[in-house]
Each structure stands twice: as C-alpha cells, then as structure tokens.
Design a protein around this motif. Structure first.
Motif, short mmCIF file in Angstrom:
data_model
loop_
_atom_site.label_atom_id
_atom_site.label_comp_id
_atom_site.label_asym_id
_atom_site.label_seq_id
_atom_site.Cartn_x
_atom_site.Cartn_y
_atom_site.Cartn_z
N ILE A 103 0.89 -1.16 0.00
CA ILE A 103 0.00 0.00 0.00
C ILE A 103 0.92 1.21 0.00
O ILE A 103 1.67 1.43 0.95
N THR A 104 0.90 2.00 -1.06
CA THR A 104 1.86 3.08 -1.24
C THR A 104 1.15 4.42 -1.36
O THR A 104 0.11 4.52 -1.98
N VAL A 105 1.75 5.43 -0.73
CA VAL A 105 1.24 6.80 -0.84
C VAL A 105 2.15 7.57 -1.78
O VAL A 105 3.37 7.65 -1.56
N CYS A 106 1.57 8.12 -2.84
CA CYS A 106 2.34 8.87 -3.83
C CYS A 106 1.98 10.35 -3.77
O CYS A 106 0.85 10.71 -3.46
N MET A 107 2.94 11.20 -4.12
CA MET A 107 2.73 12.64 -4.06
C MET A 107 2.04 13.19 -5.30
O MET A 107 1.55 14.31 -5.28
N SER A 108 2.01 12.42 -6.37
CA SER A 108 1.41 12.92 -7.61
C SER A 108 0.87 11.76 -8.44
O SER A 108 1.25 10.60 -8.24
N LYS A 109 -0.02 12.09 -9.37
CA LYS A 109 -0.57 11.06 -10.27
C LYS A 109 0.52 10.47 -11.15
O LYS A 109 0.48 9.28 -11.49
N GLU A 110 1.49 11.31 -11.55
CA GLU A 110 2.58 10.82 -12.39
C GLU A 110 3.37 9.72 -11.69
O GLU A 110 3.70 8.69 -12.29
N LYS A 111 3.67 9.94 -10.40
CA LYS A 111 4.40 8.93 -9.64
C LYS A 111 3.51 7.72 -9.37
O LYS A 111 3.97 6.57 -9.40
N ALA A 112 2.24 7.95 -9.10
CA ALA A 112 1.32 6.86 -8.78
C ALA A 112 1.17 5.89 -9.95
O ALA A 112 0.99 4.68 -9.75
#
Length: 623
Positions: A105-114
């Motif tokens: 389960i990962t938290v990303c700072m942006s849609k690009e990274k996600a």
C-alpha cells in the motif's frame, strides 16, 4: 523572541511573559561555579546510571541493536522501533513504541508517480487539510489483496470511504481494524485501545527489570510508506544553517529515509476520520542518535521534569515530542558548541526559555515540516496555558533543586542530596569530600558500556524467538545471507560489531532449521518460490551451526553432536562431547544471577501489580 544566553553561562536575568492579562516573572540567579559543578556531577551520574546509562556511546549501541533487529526481521514484517528504547534515552518512565509499515500500500505525491507503482496506490490529497495532514485518495487498487491485510483477514475495500470529491482510505477504519485485530483473531494478548494513530496495550518487560521497570505501555502504530517527502517538507534540505547542525553527512543519511502516513487526523477538522498525518519518525530518530552527551542529558532531564511537575495537571497539553522538537530547533539555531558537560544546566535554561516563547505564542514549528504548528490545538484553555508558563518558570527559578529531586533513581546523588537536607551548597561540599565518587564514574563507565553491549546482544538473540516454529528455514535464509555479506570482520566499527552476535546466533538457528526441514519437510506452496532445496542437507546444517559456535563454543558443539547422534553417528557424537568435557576446558559459569534470586522470589510472592492506565498519558505525535 527572547535573546538566547551567550556561551551557555547564566548570571542573572528576568523575563516577563504576558498571557492575556496575566504576567509571569522569572528571575534566575545562579552561581556559574555551582552551576558548572552540579552540571558535571549530574552528567556523570546519568552516564553510568546502572546499565541504563545515558551517553553518546550507549546511544550508538542502541542504534546498532535497533537496526540489526529491524534488518533481520524485515522479510517477515517491516517494523520500525521508536521512542526512548530505540533512541537510547530510556528511563523508568519510558514506554515502548513501534510502527509496522504495511507494504503493498503506497502513498504517492502525484498522479505521475502513482502511475509507476503497483499494488494498492493512493495519492496524497492535502487540498482541504491543515499543514502536515492529508487525505489518501484511491488512485489504483491492486488485483490481489496485500499480504499483510490478507494475513489479518482483512480487505482494503472495507477500509475505504466515499466522499463527494473521491474515494479515500479511512484513517479511522484503518487504525480500529488493527486495534481490534487480536480480539478478532482470538490472540491471547493484553487488551488494546486506541491512542491517536496507535493501538495501546500494557506489556511486561523482562529486559526492563534491570531498570526496575516490569510493566509499561506499548504504542503500536501502523503506517504507510510515502514514495517521497511532501513538497512542503523539502524546505528542510534547502534551509540555510549557520552553525552546521545537523552535519552534512547526517543530512545526506536523512535524505535517503522514507517518511510515512499514519492514521490520525487533525482534531478540529471535519475530515478527521479520513485524514492522515505525515510522520518523520526515521529522521527524528536519526537526529537523536547523533546527539552528544549533553544534548541527551538535557533531553532526558527535561522529560523527567515535565513528567514530575507538569503532566499530573495537564497531561495532554505538553509532551516529550514537543521537548524533542524544541531541542532540534535550538541545536540548529545555536549550533553544537554550547552543548558541553559543564553547561548542562544553562543549556536546560536555554531550552526552557525557547519553549516558553513557543507556549506564549502558541506556535511550535514541526522541525521537518515547519508549516505544521505542533501547538495548533494545544493550550487553548487559559488556565492550562498559565499553569504551563508558571510551572516551567518555577522549574527555571529552582533548576538545581528541581533536577536533583528528579534523580532519585541515581542512588549516589540521591543519598547525598537527602543527607544535605536539599541544600545545594551543602550538597556540593559533601560531593567534594567524596573523591571516590568521581573515581567511581571514571572506573565504571566503560564497564557499564560493556554490560549495555551484552544486554543489546541478548535482545537481538531473544528477538529471534518471535519466529513461529513452523516457519521454514527459507524465510530466514533470505536475510541471513544478506547479513553474512554485511559482515567482513575487518574494518568495522565497534557499533557495527553488534551484527556479529546476531550473525553467530542466526548461524546456529538457521542450521537447526535446515536440519528440521531435512527430517520433516514443510511443503507450503506460497513459500516454495523462496526455497532453494540445495540448502536443506545435513552437511549444510552442520556447517551453519559450526559458523555460529564462537558465540558459545560449548552449546554450538553440543548442537552439532546432537545432529550426529540423531543421524546414528554415535562415535562422532561421543568424541565431540568428550572433547568438550576435557579437564582443561573452563565450564564454570561466572555469572551472579543466582545470588539475588530470593529478591525475585519475594517479588513474585508479593502479588503487587501495576494498574493499567485506561488513558494514554503521552502524545502519540511522534508517529
């Protein structure tokens, strides 16, 4: 802000705070010579306070043992140890803190990274949250449930909550899922209740007995790893530092460390049950690990004073986390030169002075995410605020007395303090008449460090028994060989040697698991891809046990002899046992545990127990 004292030396000064229409005066007058002498005495006493001494050397040992345990168990579950025990600032009042990182389960700072991440992926959404808080919006859910939730008989879908602007991971449902986990799965463990982002329970501490602490509270948080730091926190890397604290190499280490989202929201937010807080637990721990002796002693003493004089009246308003953050800022603003043994008490005055300004202004910036105000929801009650200002002022006015009265667990100083009728002048005179006190400090400091080292080694070995006995050797092998590679036995520091007992112990442990698998293979399909069948031979088992023999030659050889005996090789087994029992081998145990057994028996028969605190007294904001 009040002008900070120069060179850490105090003669006399007066500070006036106005809280609404209330005025608090602090008039501190202290002899420089007396202050220095008491600072030195207290500092020395803290360094050798039994095997629970507080010093830079012991903190490095604590760092090493913590990292070894985390490293070894990482393949099973990623647990980060926090709080005083991990930092090396443990006292009788300390509790136990840890955070389990739920992987996949990962938290990303942006849609690009996600878009580049697999598994359950959430995008950090801080649009309607106060600084330091956020909501976790679903970007993508994995095709398979993450292993950890699956093992806990849960599903990510049951932890989601829909709002007008998207679907979010509920912090409330998430933390309650783990608080209720033992009861739901039928585990026989102490009852848990929620404490901020944590599941809090009472625990028994076998290792805590050496500091007179048998029971304590444990805060167990569950967090999610962020793919990078929040944008606002990147200011910490660019910040101009005038006094080279923290040092460049520490900054470089911290840059590589992850931050985490933990399940607790802003108290006054309408999105409280869906909000998460960004935690810099690893980074804060690294800074404390790099405190010098005086910084450590200042931090420990301030925690003791807060616990003794402030918490009984306003337990939820000020916490050790506030003290730690305040010290981070002061260390950066003033540099390391002021933190010297003879300046311990003046340094405490500096820390308290800065803290008072923060309380008066109801503003304490988070050290890594400075737009977050740690006092945003604190001290709103006027009486509480006035009490905090007044009580801390009283401590500052009588700092020598306050410090000595909270050191009753250090017998040498406590006895002299009591017989001096709590008069600092008489106290110093009597200390000077006892030259053996200083000799005791210098003679025993290294001895206590060695004892402390053995305690940590024992803790590392003891942690191995957290493994389920049904767990196959292949699960240990993965990290065992990484541990093997980490040890070259050449060019390693004394702190890195903490890996050596772990390596020896795990060599024996893995060898026995090899042999168990040879005699009774366990065909768990889900582990099959992690098993190399070539490892599981009698020869491999004997070789692995033999590598671990240096930790305890007699036990190691007896393990090998038992394998030979079980294989029907009686002659070889007999020869090994006879070799061990040769007359010139020293087999007498030189320990002195049994000499004081009667005390343990008396404690067991006394029937005294520690009452479980229904309400957590500490602020769980460290997570």
């Amino acid at each position: 802000m009040l002008a900070l004292l120069q060179s850490g030396e105090i003669a006399s000064y007066t500070t006036v705070f106005k809280s609404w229409n209330y005025t608090v005066n602090f008039d501190v007058a202290m002899s420089n010579d007396d202050s220095k002498e008491i600072s030195k005495l207290v500092s020395k006493a803290l360094r050798i306070n039994g095997i629970n001494g507080i010093s830079e050397k012991l903190t490095r040992l604590s760092k090493s043992s913590t990292q070894v345990i985390e490293f070894i168990h990482k393949h099973r579950i990623d647990t980060i140890y926090a709080g005083s025990q991990a930092e090396g600032t443990e006292t009788k009042e300390s509790d136990f803190d840890q955070m389990t990182v739920v992987h996949d389960i990962t938290v990303c700072m942006s849609k690009e990274k996600a878009a580049l991440v697999h598994g359950h992926v959430f995008e950090l959404n801080a649009n309607v949250s106060q600084p330091g808080y956020c909501r976790l919006q679903v970007y993508h859910l994995g095709d398979e449930e993450c292993v950890f939730l699956q093992a806990c008989q849960g599903s990510i879908k049951n932890l989601l909550e829909e709002q007008n602007d998207g679907i979010f991971l509920s912090s409330d449902k998430f933390v309650n899922f783990f608080v209720n986990l033992p009861k739901r799965l039928g585990f026989c463990v102490p009852p848990q209740e929620r404490h901020g982002p944590c599941a809090m329970s009472e625990i028994n501490s076998s290792l805590g007995r050496h500091i007179g602490k048998v029971k304590g509270e444990k805060d167990h948080a569950y967090g999610l790893e962020c793919d990078e730091w929040p944008y606002e926190a990147n200011e910490w890397f660019r910040r101009k530092r005038l006094h080279d604290w923290p040092k460049t190499e520490i900054i470089d280490t911290i840059k590589k460390q992850s931050c985490h989202a933990v399940p607790v929201g802003d108290r006054i937010s309408s999105n409280f049950s869906r909000e998460w807080r960004i935690s810099f637990l690893l980074q804060e721990r690294e800074l404390v690990w790099n405190f010098n002796d005086t910084q450590l002693h200042c931090y420990v003493l301030m925690k003791k004073l807060l616990k003794k004089y402030v918490e009984p009246t306003i337990s939820d308003e000020l916490s050790s986390y506030h003290l730690k953050t305040n010290m981070f800022w002061l260390s950066e603003e003033r540099g390391i030169s002021m933190w010297k043994q003879e300046n311990l008490l003046p340094c405490m005055i500096n820390c308290f002075e800065r803290l008072l300004v923060c309380i008066e202004n109801e503003a304490l910036e988070h050290y890594f995410h400075r737009s977050r105000n740690l006092f945003a929801n604190k001290l709103k009650n006027e009486k509480y605020k006035i009490f905090a200002l007044t009580k801390i002022g009283e401590i500052m006015n009588n700092l020598e007395t306050s410090v000595l009265e909270c050191l009753n667990d250090i017998k040498e100083l406590a006895d002299i303090w009591e017989t001096s009728e709590k008069n600092t002048t008489v106290f110093l005179q009597r200390c000077k008449l006892l030259p053996h006190l200083n000799e005791l400090y210098s003679a025993t400091e290294e001895t206590y460090r060695d004892i402390h080292s053995h305690v940590f080694e024992f803790k590392i070995c003891l942690s191995s028994f957290k493994y389920d006995e049904k767990e196959i050797a292949g699960l240990i092998v993965k990290d065992f060989f990484t541990l093997d590679e980490k040890l070259s036995f050449q060019g390693i520091t004394s702190e890195e040697k903490m890996f050596i007992p772990a390596w020896y112990f795990y060599s024996i442990r893995v060898g026995m698991l090899y042999y168990r698998y040879v005699k009774s293979p366990i065909n768990y399909d889900r582990y099959r891809k992690r098993i190399d069948e070539s490892f599981f031979t009698v020869e491999a088992a004997i070789h692995s046990i033999g590598r671990g023999c240096p930790i305890d030659h007699m036990s190691g050889m007896l393990y090998i002899a038992s394998v030979h005996l079980n294989e029907g090789q009686v002659a070889i087994a007999n020869k090994m046992v006879l070799e061990i029992l040769k007359v010139d081998n020293v087999l007498v145990y030189a320990g002195r545990c049994s000499e004081k057994r009667y005390k343990a028996d008396n404690r067991r028969n006394s029937g005294t127990t520690t009452k479980y605190q229904k309400q957590g007294k500490r602020d769980a904001s460290c997570f």
